[in-house]
Scaffold this active site. Structure first.
Site, mmCIF file in Angstrom:
data_model
loop_
_atom_site.group_PDB
_atom_site.id
_atom_site.type_symbol
_atom_site.label_atom_id
_atom_site.label_comp_id
_atom_site.label_asym_id
_atom_site.label_seq_id
_atom_site.Cartn_x
_atom_site.Cartn_y
_atom_site.Cartn_z
ATOM 1 N N ASP A 1 -143.378 72.101 -38.379
ATOM 2 C CA ASP A 1 -144.197 71.337 -37.436
ATOM 3 C C ASP A 1 -143.488 70.073 -36.932
ATOM 4 O O ASP A 1 -142.878 69.341 -37.715
ATOM 5 C CB ASP A 1 -145.478 70.932 -38.193
ATOM 6 C CG ASP A 1 -146.491 70.244 -37.316
ATOM 7 O OD1 ASP A 1 -147.031 70.918 -36.424
ATOM 8 O OD2 ASP A 1 -146.746 69.041 -37.522
ATOM 9 N N GLU B 1 -140.641 73.564 -34.441
ATOM 10 C CA GLU B 1 -141.405 73.115 -33.281
ATOM 11 C C GLU B 1 -140.708 71.851 -32.783
ATOM 12 O O GLU B 1 -141.048 70.742 -33.160
ATOM 13 C CB GLU B 1 -142.863 72.825 -33.660
ATOM 14 C CG GLU B 1 -143.715 72.610 -32.437
ATOM 15 C CD GLU B 1 -144.965 71.770 -32.681
ATOM 16 O OE1 GLU B 1 -145.856 71.817 -31.831
ATOM 17 O OE2 GLU B 1 -145.051 71.052 -33.687
HETATM 18 C C1 NOJ Z 1 -148.211 70.510 -33.862
HETATM 19 C C2 NOJ Z 1 -149.373 71.369 -34.295
HETATM 20 O O1 NOJ Z 1 -149.240 72.635 -33.711
HETATM 21 C C3 NOJ Z 1 -150.625 70.647 -33.852
HETATM 22 O O2 NOJ Z 1 -151.766 71.460 -33.974
HETATM 23 C C4 NOJ Z 1 -150.727 69.367 -34.634
HETATM 24 O O3 NOJ Z 1 -151.840 68.619 -34.150
HETATM 25 C C5 NOJ Z 1 -149.463 68.514 -34.500
HETATM 26 N N1 NOJ Z 1 -148.257 69.269 -34.588
HETATM 27 C C6 NOJ Z 1 -149.419 67.452 -35.570
HETATM 28 O O4 NOJ Z 1 -149.154 68.037 -36.818
#
Ligand code: NOJ
Length: 474
Positions: free
Chosen positions: A181, A243
């Site tokens: 993430d 991500e």
């Molecule tokens: C990306 C995640 O996909 C999202 O849902 C989240 O709010 C943020 N990162 C923070 O962790």
């Protein structure tokens, strides 16, 4: 590597299948539905966070990295799910949330020095709006997201060691790797200097306040690779998909340690052949793209591209070279839910998280209770009805998953009529008409798959349609 051309199905556990009637999906529910994933032909599933959490950000605020939230079940439920997946040849990826914990994680009380503090806030912004700093006991802690998500300090070796332990823990329990993430936020400027004013476009959509800043100090620090290397050490050659919310031109330091990065340029591209082509061209200049067009943050294919284009979007997603992530529900053309009424998620993302629809009953077979978010026309869109219909979206997705196994490596963009996106994968040509009118198709051989019956006829592609052909193409 198994993931090289894998299709990884995103399960949003809260909304996939409820097994105990509380209206919230859970791990035994996921296990019950594994046969659907095996039937569809995916290679793996990615579970959005399952860890104990106060759920201010629906699991992305973790209060214990080595447990399962009671909403979702127990560690034993995870073990059973992992074993059942293995029996079906499916791998399980977890969601690692390394940049921040929940404010309720014991670490925040026991080890405040594991977090980032300042006497005065700088101008860094939270992704959800406003300052990224909140006051506590006379000081300010950093939160790149909600105030309930304090950022960890990855320059502290104790943080690195604790996270390495977490990474190894789930691999030891059978996880095949992680979706990682918000990884561009892992390390920031150690001197906490302000972000300077923006001097050019960021390259991906941002909030209005974020576009005014260069965002060079609040994220993506030059030594990020040092921390990523420690992550890699902990997982050996298990899959790490980042991500990385940066344009692909800035991926290199991440890809030295991660296996792939989500291709956000394509995710954000408008449904227009030339825009899609430019995004694919930019992203494929280097290896390492993990393709994704929808998820729990950005909404579903049907809503983003229009119901008339959703099948073509699935065709594109599943014929690009490299791993592809398919969000639950997209295989049946499920649309976003009603409104952005901010009932649960303060950032308005509930509408992307409505339950999976398995049958035509009012709760879509998701629960015997009251679903936490309402179903969206289950009588019209559900797995059961579509499985019987060879022309349905789920049948198309299944056919695509079978066909992608024979596509050659690499991709060559092909010149085509305005409004037509076309590329070649060896002997196969993919052509997609993004417009509302019939368009000439690139000269190709016989259709082997069409988004609609008769999409390709007499050298023309019908409006809003796509096809894969095989054979002569020059
Ligand atoms: C990306 C995640 O996909 C999202 O849902 C989240 O709010 C943020 N990162 C923070 O962790």
């Amino acid at each position: 590597m198994w993931w090289q051309d894998a299709v990884i199905y995103q399960v949003y556990p809260r909304s996939f299948q409820d097994s105990d009637g509380d209206g919230l999906g859970d791990l035994p529910g996921v296990e019950q539905r594994l046969d659907h994933l095996a039937w569809l032909g995916v290679d793996a599933l990615w579970l959005s966070p399952i860890y104990p959490s106060p759920m201010h950000d629906f699991g992305y605020d973790v209060s214990d990295y080595k447990g399962v939230d009671p909403v979702f079940g127990t560690l034993e439920d995870f073990d059973r799910l992992a074993a059942a997946a293995r029996e079906r040849g499916l791998r399980v990826l977890l969601d690692l949330v390394p940049c921040h914990t929940s404010i309720e994680h014991p670490w925040f009380r026991e080890h405040p020095d594991w977090y980032i503090w300042a006497d005065q806030p700088n101008n860094w912004l939270s992704a959800f709006g406003g300052s990224a700093w909140s006051r506590l006991n006379g000081r300010y802690y950093l939160h790149s997201f909600y105030p309930e998500q304090p950022d960890l300090d990855w320059r502290n070796p104790d943080v690195v060691a604790a996270m390495q332990d977490v990474l190894a823990f789930w691999i030891g329990r059978g996880a095949a790797g992680y979706r990682v993430d918000a990884i561009d936020r892992l390390l920031k400027d150690p001197e906490l200097r302000d972000d300077p004013p923006a001097s050019g476009p960021f390259g991906l959509p941002l909030s209005d306040e974020e576009t005014k800043l260069a965002l060079t100090n609040s994220r993506n620090a030059p030594d990020t690779g040092v921390a990523l290397a420690r992550m890699r050490d902990a997982v050996d050659d298990h899959l790490l998909v980042g991500e990385v919310y940066l344009p692909s031109a800035k991926w290199q330091p991440y890809l030295e340690h991660l296996d792939a990065a989500f291709a956000f340029e394509l995710l954000h591209a408008d449904w227009d052949a030339s825009v899609l082509r430019a995004a694919i061209e930019a992203t494929t200049r280097r290896a390492g793209a993990a393709w994704v067009l929808s998820n729990h943050d950005f909404g579903r294919l049907v809503t983003r591209f229009g119901a008339e284009n959703a099948r073509s979007a699935a065709l594109m997603l599943l014929t690009l070279p490299g791993p592809a992530f398919l969000y639950q529900g997209d295989e049946i053309g499920l649309g976003d839910g009603p409104g952005g009424e901010r009932k649960f998620d303060r950032a308005g993302r509930d509408r992307y998280r409505h339950p999976m629809q398995w049958d035509g009953s009012p709760t879509g077979g998701f629960t015997t209770g009251e679903p936490w978010l309402p179903t969206v026309e289950p009588e019209r869109v559900n797995v059961e009805a579509q499985r019987e219909d060879p022309r349905s979206t789920v049948s198309l997705v299944r056919d695509l998953l079978a066909l992608r196994r024979v596509l050659a490596d690499g991709l060559e963009l092909v010149d085509a009529a305005p409004g037509v996106l076309a590329y070649r994968r060896g002997e196969h040509t993919v052509a997609i008409n993004t417009t509302a009118e019939e368009r000439p198709a690139p000269a190709t051989g016989e259709p082997v798959l069409e988004t609609w019956p008769g999409a390709l006829r007499a050298g023309a592609l019908a409006a809003h349609s796509g096809a894969i052909t095989m054979g002569l193409s020059r």
